[in-house]
Design an enzyme around this catalytic site. Structure first.
Site, short mmCIF file in Angstrom:
data_model
loop_
_atom_site.label_atom_id
_atom_site.label_comp_id
_atom_site.label_asym_id
_atom_site.label_seq_id
_atom_site.Cartn_x
_atom_site.Cartn_y
_atom_site.Cartn_z
N ASN A 69 10.84 3.82 -0.24
CA ASN A 69 10.61 2.61 0.53
C ASN A 69 11.31 1.38 -0.06
O ASN A 69 11.06 0.26 0.36
CB ASN A 69 9.11 2.34 0.67
CG ASN A 69 8.44 3.31 1.59
OD1 ASN A 69 9.09 3.95 2.42
ND2 ASN A 69 7.15 3.47 1.44
N CYS A 119 0.78 -1.25 0.00
CA CYS A 119 0.00 0.00 0.00
C CYS A 119 0.81 1.29 0.00
O CYS A 119 0.23 2.37 0.02
CB CYS A 119 -0.98 0.04 1.18
SG CYS A 119 -2.23 -1.23 1.11
N ASP A 120 2.13 1.24 0.00
CA ASP A 120 2.92 2.47 -0.01
C ASP A 120 4.23 2.25 -0.77
O ASP A 120 5.30 2.66 -0.32
CB ASP A 120 3.19 2.94 1.42
CG ASP A 120 3.68 4.38 1.48
OD1 ASP A 120 3.42 5.14 0.52
OD2 ASP A 120 4.31 4.75 2.48
N LEU A 121 4.13 1.61 -1.91
CA LEU A 121 5.33 1.33 -2.70
C LEU A 121 5.78 2.59 -3.42
O LEU A 121 5.02 3.17 -4.20
CB LEU A 121 5.05 0.21 -3.70
CG LEU A 121 6.24 -0.29 -4.50
CD1 LEU A 121 7.31 -0.86 -3.58
CD2 LEU A 121 5.80 -1.32 -5.50
#
Length: 78
Positions: A53, A47-49
């Site tokens: 990250n 959900c936060d690629l």
């Protein structure tokens, strides 16, 4: 990680990734996502690629980080 994040390598004028390094990083990230989505005991969605990250080790192998927004499902139909 010794080589920092992918964001540093993509957006800084002091660092450079050649085509093969970029492909290797892409494959590392794709394999990690495949493992999380298909092969891990529970389904994990990151959900936060984003480049910040994706961390690079001393051999420029990519590792996913920051799973704070991730979702897990104990069972799913595929």
């Amino acid at each position: 990680m010794p080589n920092g994040s992918l964001e540093k390598w993509l957006y800084s004028h002091n660092y450079f990734l050649d085509l093969m390094q970029r492909l290797d990083i892409l494959i590392d990230v794709a394999c990690a996502l495949q493992h999380l989505h298909c092969e891990y005991s529970t389904l994990v969605i990151h959900c936060d690629l984003k480049p910040s990250n994706v961390l690079l080790d001393q051999d420029m192998v990519a590792h996913l980080s920051d799973f704070s927004l991730s979702h897990t499902w104990l069972s799913c139909t595929r």
